[in-house]
Design an enzyme around this catalytic site. Structure first.
Site, PDB file in Angstrom:
ATOM      1  N   HIS A 186       0.713  -1.034  -0.178  1.00 54.82           N
ATOM      2  CA  HIS A 186       0.420   0.219  -0.072  1.00 54.82           C
ATOM      3  C   HIS A 186       1.023   0.923  -0.387  1.00 54.82           C
ATOM      4  CE1 HIS A 186      -3.720  -1.577   1.744  1.00 54.82           C
ATOM      5  NE2 HIS A 186      -3.708  -2.251   0.541  1.00 54.82           N
ATOM      6  N   GLU A 200      13.696 -23.470   1.391  1.00 55.88           N
ATOM      7  CA  GLU A 200      13.996 -22.788   2.624  1.00 55.88           C
ATOM      8  C   GLU A 200      15.079 -23.378   3.980  1.00 55.88           C
ATOM      9  OE1 GLU A 200      10.771 -20.947   2.829  1.00 55.88           O
ATOM     10  OE2 GLU A 200       9.337 -22.358   3.092  1.00 55.88           O
ATOM     11  N   ASP A 206      15.199 -16.929   4.544  1.00 52.89           N
ATOM     12  CA  ASP A 206      13.998 -18.832   6.036  1.00 52.89           C
ATOM     13  C   ASP A 206      15.622 -18.904   5.749  1.00 52.89           C
ATOM     14  OD1 ASP A 206      11.953 -17.652   7.398  1.00 52.89           O
ATOM     15  OD2 ASP A 206      11.080 -18.917   6.206  1.00 52.89           O
ATOM     16  N   CYS A 227      13.321 -15.691  -4.469  1.00 55.01           N
ATOM     17  CA  CYS A 227      11.904 -15.097  -4.535  1.00 55.01           C
ATOM     18  C   CYS A 227      12.106 -14.736  -2.614  1.00 55.01           C
ATOM     19  CB  CYS A 227      10.139 -15.567  -3.993  1.00 55.01           C
ATOM     20  SG  CYS A 227      10.249 -16.975  -3.524  1.00 55.01           S
TER      21      CYS A 227
END
Length: 576
Positions: A191, A433, A457, A504
């Site tokens: 936002h 991860e 992670d 990612c």
């Protein structure tokens, strides 16, 4: 003497202007009870009605000033006000605990924030928390009869400095005067990024102590490219950043030409640069910012702030919308990733002393197939509307992946038997991860169609560090040789089996890491959309063959600082 402050780059660009502190209203509340619950409920309804009227006015202003994406953000807040569940929870507190309206609002806000907020950088959850805080602040201002600050009163060019800038604050900006934004709180929330980026405002967030160190009228340099704020800069610093600002504008003009082209290195190697998304508004951003696909679709958005699990049809309709919108570009959907610090009210999870290493992600999916199976069915049904890939999060063992894949295959067979069409070319992979998986990557690569490296992670687990803990955050080192060695091992193992590898996590848009990842053979980069064209431009300029000596020296270095210096030596472009 100038002062250098650092934070997170939320919106790119460089600006130089005096500071203007946006002082927050005092909305502090003490615990209070009432003997007249009906009166408090009536006050609550009035405050909601007044807040809605104000937001509707701001929505119209946002449309004129910022366009449809900003309107969507304001309308999300109106939807929160209209949510009967929210109002019911507040009224229930008033009636059952005899709370005043303002105290009940505060207690319910605290409850929802405990669901939405995360220590780590998760744009979707931060965005939800931001929207809720903004709505609550507005409601409380009416209950307490306190005026909110009006950014629209600024009458000279300045950089706003505040603890937090909300979407509705931004909707009140006068574009003639606002030069940039600095906040003490926040991450790169979708936002906030949408609003500041639409206005082309350089923004740096998470700048510790900014509102105490910076005073009204102090000259500031805001570097929204590297996340730096310089307070009362020297003449030499001002001149240096004026030159950098000019170079950045030139670079931006070049980036625009990349949107409709493929991402190809200087020596002809093809890469794919996609976006991490958590809402459909993020998809719109991704397309406008030149994304070549969706490298991570966070499916948690369908579950947050709900009292019950979404149905298969609700999920199908949502996934269909995402997949269709990308026009045959690949959409990689991650199955539900909850647990750790992400809780869902409708899924009872046990208390854990160390939830980050506990019952989470695919571990919940396998233990609770009534959650996983409908999601997989919805994804399979949506697959025919575009190009879909599915990946399972937090896989630790080959048996886990095989079990998850078996459930997917069973649901696919059931759908086909029922005459429901499913795409034939769905790729099925996993998030990488956990360091144990990286060590065993050559074996996992036989079973998966792809790996998507979740660097956030992976690095935390590799160094046994909670990067949200400021006491030990220095140990979170993306450029450390141990990280580079592990990633190279994963890529080589996957390529030996003819499989592709993406990333990612935040490392994928680190300008210092990109040349190393390119040279090691990473196939796909996925990131916040605002960083896509910058990364694509960098890739286009670099020759992967000529970067091989850099990789060799980097993996044999001893420290992350040494690797950083090596990258600057080989790739001077990273300094911009």
């Amino acid at each position: 003497m100038s002062i250098l402050l650092t934070g997170l780059a939320a919106s790119s660009g460089i600006t130089i202007a005096p500071a203007h502190l946006l002082v927050e209203s005092d909305l502090s509340i003490k615990k209070q009870h009432t003997a007249d619950e009906n009166h408090e409920v009536a006050r609550l309804h009035d405050s909601f009605a007044l807040s809605k009227t104000e937001l509707q006015h701001l929505s119209k202003r946002a449309h004129e000033l910022l366009g449809q994406r900003a309107v969507t953000i304001i309308d999300t807040q109106i939807a929160i006000l209209d949510d009967p569940t929210l109002q019911k929870k507040i009224i229930d507190r008033i009636n059952s605990h005899h709370d005043t309206a303002e105290w009940a609002v505060k207690r319910v806000e605290d409850y929802y924030l405990s669901v939405f907020e995360r220590k780590n950088d998760n744009e979707y959850l931060y965005a939800r928390a931001t929207a809720l805080r903004d709505v609550t602040k507005r409601v409380l201002s009416h209950l307490l009869n306190v005026s909110l600050p009006d950014p629209g009163l600024l009458d000279h060019r300045a950089i706003f400095v505040a603890n937090n800038i909300t979407p509705t604050d931004t909707a009140q900006f006068d574009k003639r005067y606002v030069a940039g934004i600095v906040t003490t709180n926040g991450g790169r929330t979708s936002h906030f990024t949408i609003m500041s980026k639409t206005l082309s405002l350089p923004a740096v967030v998470g700048v510790k102590d900014a509102t105490t160190i910076i005073h009204d009228g102090d000259l500031l340099i805001v570097d929204g490219i590297h996340g730096k704020v310089i307070v009362n800069p020297t003449k030499e610093e001002v001149e240096h950043y004026r030159l950098l600002a000019g170079k950045f504008i030139q670079e931006q003009q070049k980036w625009g030409a990349l949107k409709d082209k493929q991402t190809v290195s200087a020596d002809g190697r093809r890469f794919e640069v996609g976006a991490n998304v958590g809402t459909f508004a993020d998809v719109i951003d991704a397309q406008e910012d030149g994304a070549e696909g969706i490298g991570l679709l966070r499916t948690e958005f369908l579950y947050m702030s709900k009292d019950e699990l979404p149905t298969e049809d609700q999920q199908f309709n949502a996934y269909k919308r995402f997949v269709s919108a990308m026009n045959e570009q690949r959409v990689v959907a991650r199955t539900l990733d909850i647990g750790g610090d992400k809780k869902l009210g409708m899924v009872a999870l046990p208390h854990e002393d160390n939830p980050y290493l506990g019952f989470r992600a695919i571990r919940i999916g396998l233990a609770r197939p009534e959650i996983l199976r409908p999601q997989l069915r919805a994804l399979l049904r949506a697959s025919v509307y575009g190009r879909l890939a599915i990946m399972f999060p937090m896989i630790a063992t080959i048996e886990e992946f095989q079990a998850a894949r078996a459930i997917l295959d069973e649901e696919k067979e059931k759908l086909e038997h029922a005459g429901i069409q499913v795409a034939k070319n769905i790729e099925v992979g996993m998030m990488l991860e956990i360091p144990a998986v990286a060590v065993m990557a050559e074996h996992f690569a036989k079973y998966v169609d792809f790996f998507s490296i979740g660097s956030n992670d992976l690095i935390q687990y590799l160094f046994a560090v909670d990067r949200g803990n400021q006491q030990v955050a220095y140990l979170y080192q993306e450029l450390h040789p141990a990280v580079l060695r592990m990633i190279r091992q994963v890529i080589e193992a996957a390529h030996a089996e003819g499989k592709w590898v993406g990333m990612c996590g935040e490392m994928a848009n680190n300008a210092y890491a990109v040349p190393l990842l390119m040279a090691m053979g990473l196939d796909e980069f996925s990131m916040s959309s605002s960083q896509i064209l910058r990364v694509r431009s960098l890739i286009n300029q670099l020759n992967t063959r000529k970067l091989q000596p850099l990789v060799h020296r980097a993996i044999h270095a001893e420290t992350a600082a040494e690797v950083r210096k090596l990258v600057e030596e080989y790739v001077p472009q990273v300094k911009l």
